[in-house]
Design a protein around this motif. Structure first.
Motif, PDB file in Angstrom:
ATOM      1  N   TYR A   1      18.044  27.283 115.365  1.00 45.65           N
ATOM      2  CA  TYR A   1      18.368  28.023 116.582  1.00 45.65           C
ATOM      3  C   TYR A   1      17.125  28.230 117.446  1.00 45.65           C
ATOM      4  O   TYR A   1      17.188  28.119 118.685  1.00 45.65           O
ATOM      5  CB  TYR A   1      18.990  29.367 116.220  1.00 45.65           C
ATOM      6  CG  TYR A   1      20.412  29.266 115.729  1.00 45.65           C
ATOM      7  CD1 TYR A   1      21.451  28.953 116.603  1.00 45.65           C
ATOM      8  CD2 TYR A   1      20.726  29.491 114.389  1.00 45.65           C
ATOM      9  CE1 TYR A   1      22.755  28.855 116.157  1.00 45.65           C
ATOM     10  CE2 TYR A   1      22.027  29.400 113.938  1.00 45.65           C
ATOM     11  CZ  TYR A   1      23.053  29.090 114.816  1.00 45.65           C
ATOM     12  OH  TYR A   1      24.337  28.987 114.378  1.00 45.65           O
ATOM     13  N   HIS A   2      15.998  28.525 116.824  1.00 44.14           N
ATOM     14  CA  HIS A   2      14.768  28.699 117.596  1.00 44.14           C
ATOM     15  C   HIS A   2      14.362  27.403 118.296  1.00 44.14           C
ATOM     16  O   HIS A   2      13.936  27.413 119.463  1.00 44.14           O
ATOM     17  CB  HIS A   2      13.634  29.184 116.687  1.00 44.14           C
ATOM     18  CG  HIS A   2      13.770  30.610 116.270  1.00 44.14           C
ATOM     19  ND1 HIS A   2      14.012  31.630 117.153  1.00 44.14           N
ATOM     20  CD2 HIS A   2      13.678  31.203 115.045  1.00 44.14           C
ATOM     21  CE1 HIS A   2      14.078  32.779 116.518  1.00 44.14           C
ATOM     22  NE2 HIS A   2      13.882  32.544 115.240  1.00 44.14           N
TER      23      HIS A   2
ATOM     24  N   GLY B   1      15.893  34.844 103.400  1.00 42.99           N
ATOM     25  CA  GLY B   1      16.081  35.151 104.821  1.00 42.99           C
ATOM     26  C   GLY B   1      17.406  35.860 105.049  1.00 42.99           C
ATOM     27  O   GLY B   1      18.120  36.209 104.099  1.00 42.99           O
ATOM     28  N   PRO B   2      17.805  36.105 106.259  1.00 40.51           N
ATOM     29  CA  PRO B   2      17.083  35.764 107.489  1.00 40.51           C
ATOM     30  C   PRO B   2      15.937  36.718 107.781  1.00 40.51           C
ATOM     31  O   PRO B   2      15.996  37.897 107.440  1.00 40.51           O
ATOM     32  CB  PRO B   2      18.168  35.863 108.562  1.00 40.51           C
ATOM     33  CG  PRO B   2      19.122  36.864 108.028  1.00 40.51           C
ATOM     34  CD  PRO B   2      19.111  36.715 106.541  1.00 40.51           C
TER      35      PRO B   2
ATOM     36  N   SER C   1      14.628  36.808 111.013  1.00 37.89           N
ATOM     37  CA  SER C   1      14.708  37.124 112.428  1.00 37.89           C
ATOM     38  C   SER C   1      16.159  36.947 112.868  1.00 37.89           C
ATOM     39  O   SER C   1      16.994  36.435 112.120  1.00 37.89           O
ATOM     40  CB  SER C   1      13.775  36.238 113.258  1.00 37.89           C
ATOM     41  OG  SER C   1      14.169  34.878 113.156  1.00 37.89           O
ATOM     42  N   LEU C   2      16.446  37.356 114.076  1.00 33.61           N
ATOM     43  CA  LEU C   2      17.787  37.237 114.646  1.00 33.61           C
ATOM     44  C   LEU C   2      17.680  36.418 115.927  1.00 33.61           C
ATOM     45  O   LEU C   2      17.360  36.955 116.993  1.00 33.61           O
ATOM     46  CB  LEU C   2      18.370  38.621 114.941  1.00 33.61           C
ATOM     47  CG  LEU C   2      19.872  38.682 115.247  1.00 33.61           C
ATOM     48  CD1 LEU C   2      20.666  38.103 114.079  1.00 33.61           C
ATOM     49  CD2 LEU C   2      20.298  40.106 115.515  1.00 33.61           C
ATOM     50  N   PRO C   3      17.894  35.101 115.847  1.00 30.25           N
ATOM     51  CA  PRO C   3      17.713  34.256 117.039  1.00 30.25           C
ATOM     52  C   PRO C   3      18.674  34.644 118.158  1.00 30.25           C
ATOM     53  O   PRO C   3      19.834  34.992 117.919  1.00 30.25           O
ATOM     54  CB  PRO C   3      17.998  32.838 116.514  1.00 30.25           C
ATOM     55  CG  PRO C   3      17.818  32.927 115.037  1.00 30.25           C
ATOM     56  CD  PRO C   3      18.210  34.311 114.655  1.00 30.25           C
TER      57      PRO C   3
ATOM     58  N   GLY D   1      19.491  26.820 109.974  1.00 28.44           N
ATOM     59  CA  GLY D   1      19.369  28.269 110.069  1.00 28.44           C
ATOM     60  C   GLY D   1      18.540  28.724 111.254  1.00 28.44           C
ATOM     61  O   GLY D   1      18.708  28.263 112.391  1.00 28.44           O
ATOM     62  N   GLU D   2      17.615  29.638 110.985  1.00 26.73           N
ATOM     63  CA  GLU D   2      16.814  30.227 112.058  1.00 26.73           C
ATOM     64  C   GLU D   2      15.960  29.198 112.778  1.00 26.73           C
ATOM     65  O   GLU D   2      15.856  29.218 114.014  1.00 26.73           O
ATOM     66  CB  GLU D   2      15.918  31.322 111.477  1.00 26.73           C
ATOM     67  CG  GLU D   2      16.669  32.440 110.794  1.00 26.73           C
ATOM     68  CD  GLU D   2      15.716  33.385 110.109  1.00 26.73           C
ATOM     69  OE1 GLU D   2      14.662  33.684 110.688  1.00 26.73           O
ATOM     70  OE2 GLU D   2      16.018  33.826 108.984  1.00 26.73           O
ATOM     71  N   ASP D   3      15.323  28.297 112.021  1.00 24.47           N
ATOM     72  CA  ASP D   3      14.485  27.276 112.659  1.00 24.47           C
ATOM     73  C   ASP D   3      15.294  26.399 113.612  1.00 24.47           C
ATOM     74  O   ASP D   3      14.801  25.988 114.677  1.00 24.47           O
ATOM     75  CB  ASP D   3      13.810  26.409 111.601  1.00 24.47           C
ATOM     76  CG  ASP D   3      12.837  27.212 110.748  1.00 24.47           C
ATOM     77  OD1 ASP D   3      12.214  28.130 111.297  1.00 24.47           O
ATOM     78  OD2 ASP D   3      12.717  26.925 109.553  1.00 24.47           O
TER      79      ASP D   3
ATOM     80  N   GLU E   1      21.778  32.335 118.383  1.00 30.02           N
ATOM     81  CA  GLU E   1      22.823  32.645 117.411  1.00 30.02           C
ATOM     82  C   GLU E   1      23.642  33.855 117.849  1.00 30.02           C
ATOM     83  O   GLU E   1      24.879  33.877 117.708  1.00 30.02           O
ATOM     84  CB  GLU E   1      22.189  32.893 116.044  1.00 30.02           C
ATOM     85  CG  GLU E   1      23.197  33.106 114.936  1.00 30.02           C
ATOM     86  CD  GLU E   1      22.531  33.307 113.590  1.00 30.02           C
ATOM     87  OE1 GLU E   1      23.248  33.353 112.577  1.00 30.02           O
ATOM     88  OE2 GLU E   1      21.285  33.414 113.547  1.00 30.02           O
TER      89      GLU E   1
END
Length: 357
Positions: free
Chosen positions: A265-266, A120-121, A123-125, A261-263, A128
């Motif tokens: 922030y989402h 990753g990443p 995506s870009l939350p 990480g991304e999960d 973040e």
């Protein structure tokens, strides 16, 4: 132009060829001669076309049947001699880091061969991006402590206490711990651009009481957690029997998801922007929450968990009585609950009641 193409092709064949240079030169000359014979005759009066390649693989002659029949890559590989050992192709990084002077160093975390590599990443939350552009600078401004030139910050007293009294047992003893317990709280360093508190991970946990009688409650809870967190739920098995609560050892009664990480922030942006505004008469997170080390927690009832878009759009798939409540623990890099609360307030979580730092 033709001379330049011949030179480039010759250099490429020299790099890729494993035969001696004489064989490479001879094959290059033969191939160029075949291309020259197969190419159409161009009159001198015709202008030269520079946009299209004069020699292409489409115009090259097809090899004869004897060459095709004699092509055997396995035999060619055997001619090169012994193969490299299998260990040359399978690399395993060291399990433990033994210092910067050790001959075997682990690869960087961005290398796929690393043991701690995380892809990753992908995506870009938005949360973040908001933290990097707005929340972090605002936090550093709010926590700024100005010390004019010539002044020193206030010096804190000793954290451990000495033994006072005439008892002979007090002599040469180590210092005592603080009042109220033996555990020392983490020190709060001055906030700079290097140590601005940030989110480290989020733990989503649920205890399913109905799983003691029917395991379908636990399966439904795992599906709910997996759908709203995008992480596979991990079940936990009890180790002791408690007759008062009807708990038997060896049964799975709870599931947990660790978000990073991304999960992470989402999930947090979904909770703050979608789920919490739908709750009627919701006061906020209690100001007494926290463990004293920058980790805050709050809970959601089964009716509030049903407001997640993944469950709300497909509510008929989940039995209403099987939707569990959740405990959400937000772990931060702050060392005090005050700093962690200020960070979460910047994200959008309100707090009510007496604030305990």
């Amino acid at each position: 132009m033709a001379l330049q193409e011949v030179t480039n092709a010759f250099i490429k064949r020299l790099r890729l060829s494993e035969r001696p240079i004489g064989t490479a030169c001879r094959r290059q000359c033969i191939q160029h001669r075949c291309f020259a014979d197969a190419a159409p005759k161009v009159e001198e009066t015709q202008p030269e076309v520079k946009d299209l390649e004069h020699l292409s693989f489409i115009e090259s002659p097809r090899p004869d049947e004897a060459t095709i029949a004699s092509f055997d890559p396995v035999a060619n590989a055997k001619k090169r001699g012994t193969q490299l050992p299998a260990s040359r192709y399978s690399y395993r990084p060291p399990r433990y880091y033994r210092g910067p002077l050790h001959p075997h160093q682990p690869p960087p975390v961005t290398d796929p061969a690393s043991r701690v590599f995380v892809p990753g990443p992908f995506s870009l939350p938005r949360l973040e991006q908001t933290y990097e552009s707005t929340i972090a600078p605002d936090y550093m401004t709010l926590a700024y402590a100005h010390y004019p030139p010539g002044t020193e910050p206030h010096k804190k007293g000793a954290r451990l206490r000495s033994w006072t009294g005439d008892s002979p047992y007090f002599k040469n003893r180590p210092l005592r711990g603080p009042r109220g317990g033996d555990a020392l709280r983490l020190l709060r360093k001055r906030v700079t651009f290097r140590n601005i508190p940030r989110l480290s991970r989020v733990t989503v946990h649920t205890y399913v009481k109905g799983a003691m009688e029917n395991s379908s409650h636990l399966h439904a809870a795992g599906i709910v957690l997996q759908s709203i967190t995008n992480i596979r739920a991990t079940p936990h098995r009890t180790t002791k029997t408690n007759a008062m609560f009807g708990v038997k050892a060896g049964k799975n009664l709870s599931v947990t998801c660790e978000l990073r990480g991304e999960d992470m922030y989402h999930f947090l942006s979904k909770v703050v922007d979608v789920v919490l505004p739908k709750i009627k008469d919701w006061k906020g997170v209690a100001g007494t929450t926290g463990d004293g080390s920058g980790n805050l927690a709050f809970g959601l009832t089964p009716e509030e968990v049903a407001l997640f878009p993944e469950i709300e759009i497909n509510y008929d798939m989940y039995p209403p009585k099987h939707i569990p409540g959740l405990h959400i623990v937000i772990h931060t890099t702050a060392t005090q609950d005050r700093d962690a609360r200020l960070l979460l307030m910047g994200i959008g979580l309100p707090f009510y009641g007496k604030l305990i730092n």
